[in-house]
Design an enzyme around this catalytic site. Sequence first.
Site, PDB file in Angstrom:
ATOM      1  N   ASN A 119       0.973  -1.056   0.022  1.00 47.62           N
ATOM      2  CA  ASN A 119       0.137  -0.078   0.077  1.00 47.62           C
ATOM      3  C   ASN A 119       0.885   1.107   0.120  1.00 47.62           C
ATOM      4  OD1 ASN A 119      -2.126  -1.894   0.144  1.00 47.62           O
ATOM      5  ND2 ASN A 119      -2.819  -1.197   2.164  1.00 47.62           N
ATOM      6  N   SER A 286      -7.734  13.324 -49.172  1.00 45.37           N
ATOM      7  CA  SER A 286      -8.772  12.617 -48.928  1.00 45.37           C
ATOM      8  C   SER A 286      -8.780  11.556 -50.236  1.00 45.37           C
ATOM      9  CB  SER A 286      -9.949  13.417 -49.541  1.00 45.37           C
ATOM     10  OG  SER A 286     -11.077  12.716 -50.067  1.00 45.37           O
ATOM     11  N   GLU A 299      -7.710  17.982 -35.649  1.00 44.08           N
ATOM     12  CA  GLU A 299      -9.094  17.286 -35.134  1.00 44.08           C
ATOM     13  C   GLU A 299      -8.940  16.223 -34.221  1.00 44.08           C
ATOM     14  OE1 GLU A 299     -11.546  16.625 -39.065  1.00 44.08           O
ATOM     15  OE2 GLU A 299      -9.506  16.642 -39.563  1.00 44.08           O
TER      16      GLU A 299
HETATM   17  N1  ARG Z   1      -1.670  -3.451  -7.344  1.00 40.66           N
HETATM   18  C1  ARG Z   1      -1.991  -2.800  -6.021  1.00 40.66           C
HETATM   19  C2  ARG Z   1      -2.453  -1.275  -6.710  1.00 40.66           C
HETATM   20  O1  ARG Z   1      -1.915  -0.898  -7.632  1.00 40.66           O
HETATM   21  C3  ARG Z   1      -0.717  -2.744  -5.084  1.00 40.66           C
HETATM   22  C4  ARG Z   1      -1.408  -2.918  -3.766  1.00 40.66           C
HETATM   23  C5  ARG Z   1      -1.922  -3.816  -3.308  1.00 40.66           C
HETATM   24  N2  ARG Z   1      -2.454  -3.767  -1.858  1.00 40.66           N
HETATM   25  C6  ARG Z   1      -3.120  -4.577  -1.445  1.00 40.66           C
HETATM   26  N3  ARG Z   1      -3.538  -4.539  -0.107  1.00 40.66           N
HETATM   27  N4  ARG Z   1      -3.774  -5.582  -2.021  1.00 40.66           N
HETATM   28  O2  ARG Z   1      -3.195  -0.753  -5.964  1.00 40.66           O
END
Ligand code: ARG
Length: 467
Positions: A119, A286, A299
């Site tokens: 995390n 074209s 565009e």
């Molecule tokens: N691949 C995950 C993401 O991008 C990484 C973190 C995953 N953490 C977890 N607690 N499963 O968010």
Amino acid sequence: MTKVPEQAGASTIWGGRFAGGPSAVMQRINASIDFDKRLYAQDIRGSKAHCAMLVKTGILSETDGQAIVQGLDQIRQEIDEGRFVFRTDLEDIHMNVESRLAELVGEAAGRLHTARSRNDQVATDFRLWVRDTIDGMGEALKGLQTALLDKAERHAATVMPGFTHLQAAQPITFGHHLLAYVEMFGRDRSRLADGRARLNECPLGAAALAGTSFPIDRHMTAAALEFDRPCANSLDAVSDRDFAMEFLATAAICSVHLSRLAEELVLWTTAQFRFVTLSDSYTTGSSIMPQKRNPDAAELIRAKAGRVIGDLNALLIVMKGLPLAYSKDMQDDKEPVFEAADTLELSIAAMTGMITDLSVRTDRMKESAGAGFTTATDIADWLVRAAGVPFRQAHHITGHIVRLAEEQGVGLQDLSLSDLQAIDPRITAEVFSVLGVEDSAASRTSFGGTAPLNVTAAVHSARQRFL
Ligand code: ARG
């Protein structure tokens, strides 16, 4: 696509409590490796900083630390050279790297994840990636500003019609028009810089959400990764995606600026306007109409703004209902950011090329600058200045003059003095001196105005401010 193995056992990284492995569909929906492999350089950089800190604080032995760093350097090289095999069953970039590290250095690899979670790891990697991207985008925008400034300088005195409601309003200079975009892209750069300053705090060491019981040094990792400081709150550190949303908001605004300029190029290249010609490098023909030269790049830049705006919306909507701290929803933060960054980078490059190559039909611009009675305001201003007429009254008198010109099917400068005096006897022959489009543009010397002298000075000052 990375191959999903038909049958897989429980993950060796988190599978301790699991008897069976995830289904193939689960692996596909769960895996992010197909896109988050783009974070590999940042992931390895973050891991090296974490490793050095673990050694420094005595949490990891020097021997293990050295093995880990060597292994990480080798992985970096393998990925750089396209020799690394990414595995979907290993979910994401973090576990792909760690698993390869275990192959290379054995048990020491398992110690790297001490006092860290995916995390805080992913939050760190992603911040580093967005920060690098912000820096690259700032440079690209500077290049676009340079192209615009060079064109503006060349066309400081080129008159063209200025529009409001896309109705001819007053004569302006082409240089002045281009400088408006220099300001917009300057604000985009300043928004990028603001976002960068707020982004520049390090989540690493927040661990899963609550911090860690190990005696880590978050200031050390923050400094090693060139962050200004560690994030102050561990819950915020792992769940904040403001930096990504802010980047996308800036990207969306910038793409709107590009799209407006693109729209003007589309208009200006039509047979009806013929103000500019795009080079062969940025147009297409074209297959059926031999005369056509289509402004496809413009565009497409206009269209791609829609995508970037969509990317901003996508992430705002992903985030809006998430309780603290991390939720897997947040894995879906990356694709919108990658798409917006890629799209914008391409759009900026294409716009820079088009502006650099642009040839300007000064004759057409001038001819059209006077169409639509664009110097009417100059008559009203002259009445105020030369005859002391209150502006509201002058506006009314000029309205009559315009109507007369319209009835006679002529321009304002073609009306006779007697016709003008019949409308208001205070008018003298001197009024004709303000009716030329060049005179009109040259008279607008107020600060930030369109006069050629102003434009030349504004180019100079913009170069000092932006380049
Ligand atoms: N691949 C995950 C993401 O991008 C990484 C973190 C995953 N953490 C977890 N607690 N499963 O968010």
